[in-house]
Design a protein around this motif. Structure first.
Motif, PDB file in Angstrom:
ATOM      1  N   PRO A  72     100.152  15.925  43.225  1.00 13.12           N
ATOM      2  CA  PRO A  72      99.583  14.742  43.893  1.00 13.12           C
ATOM      3  C   PRO A  72      99.759  13.452  43.099  1.00 13.12           C
ATOM      4  N   ALA A  73      99.577  13.503  41.789  1.00 12.82           N
ATOM      5  CA  ALA A  73      99.642  12.293  40.963  1.00 12.82           C
ATOM      6  C   ALA A  73     101.029  11.680  40.933  1.00 12.82           C
ATOM      7  N   GLU A  74     102.058  12.458  41.311  1.00 13.23           N
ATOM      8  CA  GLU A  74     103.429  11.963  41.248  1.00 13.23           C
ATOM      9  C   GLU A  74     104.008  11.661  42.631  1.00 13.23           C
ATOM     10  N   ARG A  75     103.175  11.647  43.651  1.00 16.89           N
ATOM     11  CA  ARG A  75     103.662  11.421  45.016  1.00 16.89           C
ATOM     12  C   ARG A  75     103.637   9.949  45.440  1.00 16.89           C
ATOM     13  N   GLY A  76     103.053   9.099  44.615  1.00 15.19           N
ATOM     14  CA  GLY A  76     102.978   7.687  44.974  1.00 15.19           C
ATOM     15  C   GLY A  76     101.951   7.406  46.051  1.00 15.19           C
ATOM     16  N   ILE A  77     100.899   8.242  46.103  1.00 12.71           N
ATOM     17  CA  ILE A  77      99.861   8.079  47.121  1.00 12.71           C
ATOM     18  C   ILE A  77      98.519   7.792  46.446  1.00 12.71           C
ATOM     19  N   ALA A  78      97.615   7.198  47.197  1.00 11.47           N
ATOM     20  CA  ALA A  78      96.225   7.038  46.756  1.00 11.47           C
ATOM     21  C   ALA A  78      95.344   7.413  47.930  1.00 11.47           C
ATOM     22  N   MET A  79      94.268   8.150  47.643  1.00 12.67           N
ATOM     23  CA  MET A  79      93.439   8.688  48.723  1.00 12.67           C
ATOM     24  C   MET A  79      92.008   8.198  48.595  1.00 12.67           C
ATOM     25  N   ASN A  95      84.808   1.264  37.128  1.00 15.05           N
ATOM     26  CA  ASN A  95      85.183   2.268  38.128  1.00 15.05           C
ATOM     27  C   ASN A  95      86.603   2.027  38.629  1.00 15.05           C
ATOM     28  N   MET A  96      86.912   0.765  38.904  1.00 13.89           N
ATOM     29  CA  MET A  96      88.232   0.436  39.436  1.00 13.89           C
ATOM     30  C   MET A  96      89.320   0.542  38.365  1.00 13.89           C
ATOM     31  N   ALA A  97      88.948   0.290  37.117  1.00 23.68           N
ATOM     32  CA  ALA A  97      89.938   0.296  36.027  1.00 23.68           C
ATOM     33  C   ALA A  97      90.148   1.661  35.415  1.00 23.68           C
ATOM     34  N   PHE A  98      89.288   2.624  35.738  1.00 22.74           N
ATOM     35  CA  PHE A  98      89.273   3.904  35.017  1.00 22.74           C
ATOM     36  C   PHE A  98      90.621   4.622  35.051  1.00 22.74           C
ATOM     37  N   GLY A  99      91.202   4.727  36.235  1.00 24.58           N
ATOM     38  CA  GLY A  99      92.480   5.439  36.348  1.00 24.58           C
ATOM     39  C   GLY A  99      93.594   4.750  35.583  1.00 24.58           C
ATOM     40  N   LEU A 100      93.566   3.425  35.554  1.00 27.91           N
ATOM     41  CA  LEU A 100      94.599   2.677  34.824  1.00 27.91           C
ATOM     42  C   LEU A 100      94.438   2.845  33.324  1.00 27.91           C
ATOM     43  N   LYS A 101      93.182   2.937  32.875  1.00 29.21           N
ATOM     44  CA  LYS A 101      92.944   3.173  31.447  1.00 29.21           C
ATOM     45  C   LYS A 101      93.466   4.543  31.034  1.00 29.21           C
ATOM     46  N   LEU A 102      93.245   5.536  31.902  1.00 29.98           N
ATOM     47  CA  LEU A 102      93.761   6.886  31.604  1.00 29.98           C
ATOM     48  C   LEU A 102      95.279   6.884  31.525  1.00 29.98           C
ATOM     49  N   ALA A 103      95.906   6.023  32.333  1.00 33.79           N
ATOM     50  CA  ALA A 103      97.366   5.921  32.319  1.00 33.79           C
ATOM     51  C   ALA A 103      97.861   5.052  31.166  1.00 33.79           C
ATOM     52  N   LYS A 107      95.616  -3.633  28.538  1.00 37.84           N
ATOM     53  CA  LYS A 107      94.346  -4.184  29.002  1.00 37.84           C
ATOM     54  C   LYS A 107      94.545  -5.406  29.885  1.00 37.84           C
ATOM     55  N   ALA A 108      95.480  -6.271  29.512  1.00 36.58           N
ATOM     56  CA  ALA A 108      95.714  -7.497  30.297  1.00 36.58           C
ATOM     57  C   ALA A 108      96.198  -7.168  31.696  1.00 36.58           C
ATOM     58  N   GLU A 109      97.060  -6.170  31.838  1.00 36.98           N
ATOM     59  CA  GLU A 109      97.569  -5.767  33.146  1.00 36.98           C
ATOM     60  C   GLU A 109      96.467  -5.127  33.992  1.00 36.98           C
ATOM     61  N   ILE A 110      95.588  -4.350  33.330  1.00 35.37           N
ATOM     62  CA  ILE A 110      94.462  -3.748  34.036  1.00 35.37           C
ATOM     63  C   ILE A 110      93.564  -4.832  34.619  1.00 35.37           C
ATOM     64  N   ASP A 111      93.290  -5.849  33.804  1.00 33.20           N
ATOM     65  CA  ASP A 111      92.407  -6.926  34.257  1.00 33.20           C
ATOM     66  C   ASP A 111      92.999  -7.657  35.457  1.00 33.20           C
TER      67      ASP A 111
END
Length: 372
Positions: A72-79, A95-103, A107-111
């Motif tokens: 799922p993580a490599e399909r280019g989808i968000a659910m 909450n919104m930044a959490f997945g980007l932090k894991l990736a 920080k500037a791009e996340i913001d």
């Protein structure tokens, strides 16, 4: 962005087949809605696209790439799910930044990603709050924002409005429409609510018992249902169905006799029908016409449902499934016990064979008789 294509897709749980030979293409940038009654397979189909369920057989491609065995993580989808699934101890921003932090995104791009998504969803002034301080609609926007920041090729929504009250669902339908207009991303949306489907979709997929009954624009499904199931599912209040028998039939019209012995003319291609065939006459409540001069039927009103802007009059009529329903103006003074005398316009009526398939209508509905 990317399109989604399913070819001969089937899904079974053990010996139980829940999806049968699904062939469907979601066009790049399209807002497609899966709709149908509970248990029809719409959520299972969405989960197959997401990769949360394995496909039993067939092929699934996203953006032209075969993804049957892609995680799922490599399909280019968000659910986005029915439940918001927010972290209660985190702010909306986190909450919104959490997945980007894991990736491990900078920080500037996340913001930038979070601020842009918050602006699209009109929650930029709420980012420091915790989920408990938000309304249901605001929480759902955060869940959507968490999907937006990932910049997926395809958005998948599984009944995202079912936990909201009626007024908020109306508002969020508007928000979803504006979101699609803004992002121009492929969206696949599951709901059991045909009003949501009619108001949001570019095209609707109507499912029943694991099979696709019809795919088309909201207006196509409303005006030209391919069978009795689709005709009864699309439209509110639902279409009236009346038992009938073919009296005359040709390529331009059919004349049918109702159980009340009234004869009704219908403008359909009935060349495949024979005299004596059992059929079902279909007419939507909004098309029953108290000013008509032909195809007249008469019944006694048993109940009136007043909604302010409109009223629904219910009556018993021979051969009608459930109750005969007629739309009336909101200021109508009809009451239980009154006689209801209406006509069935030949150019608005539908006719269904004994197996449920629709006889082809000869023309779209007249403009003045379309649903508002």
């Amino acid at each position: 962005m990317a399109g989604v294509k399913l070819v001969n897709v089937q899904k079974s749980f053990g010996d139980v087949k829940v999806l049968h030979d699904i062939n469907l293409e979601v066009i790049d940038g399209e807002f497609m809605v899966f709709v149908g009654p509970s248990g029809c397979g719409k959520s299972t189909l969405l989960r197959l696209i997401a990769g949360l369920e394995e496909i039993t057989s067939g092929e699934l491609t996203i953006g032209g790439k075969l993804v049957n065995d892609v995680p799922p993580a490599e399909r280019g989808i968000a659910m986005v799910f029915q439940s918001y699934a927010l972290y209660p101890h985190m702010s909306l921003y986190d909450n919104m930044a959490f997945g980007l932090k894991l990736a491990k995104m900078p920080k500037a791009e996340i913001d930038v990603a979070v601020q842009q998504a918050a602006k699209v969803l009109h929650i930029e002034n709420l980012l420091d709050r915790k989920p408990k301080a938000l309304s249901g609609g605001q929480r759902q926007r955060v869940a959507i924002g968490r999907a937006i920041v990932r910049k997926p090729e395809v958005f998948l929504f599984d009944e995202p409005l079912s936990n909201l009250d009626a007024a908020l669902r109306v508002r969020m339908r508007y928000e979803f429409a504006k979101l699609h207009e803004s992002l121009k991303t492929t969206m696949v949306y599951v709901t059991h609510d045909q009003v949501e489907a009619m108001t949001l979709a570019d095209r609707i997929v109507v499912l029943s018992t694991g099979k696709i009954e019809q795919v088309g624009s909201p207006l196509e499904l409303y005006e030209m249902p391919v069978n009795k199931f689709v005709a009864g599912f699309i439209g509110s209040p639902k279409m009236n169905f009346v038992a009938a028998e073919i009296v005359r039939a040709d390529a331009h019209q059919a004349v049918v006799k109702l159980e009340s012995n009234v004869q009704i003319r219908v403008e359909v291609d009935a060349s495949a029908a024979k005299v004596g065939d059992k059929v079902t006459l279909g007419v939507r409540p909004e098309h029953l016409d108290p000013k008509a001069s032909e195809n007249l039927i008469e019944s006694t009103i048993t109940f009136v449902e007043s909604l302010g802007s409109a009223s629904h009059a219910y009556s018993v009529y021979p051969g009608v499934e459930d109750m005969l329903t007629c739309d009336m103006p909101g200021h109508s003074l009809v009451r239980a016990g009154d006689t209801l005398r209406v006509g069935i316009p030949a150019d608005c009526a539908h006719l269904f064979a004994e197996d449920g398939h629709a006889f082809r209508r000869l023309a779209p509905l007249p403009q003045q008789r379309r649903a508002a």
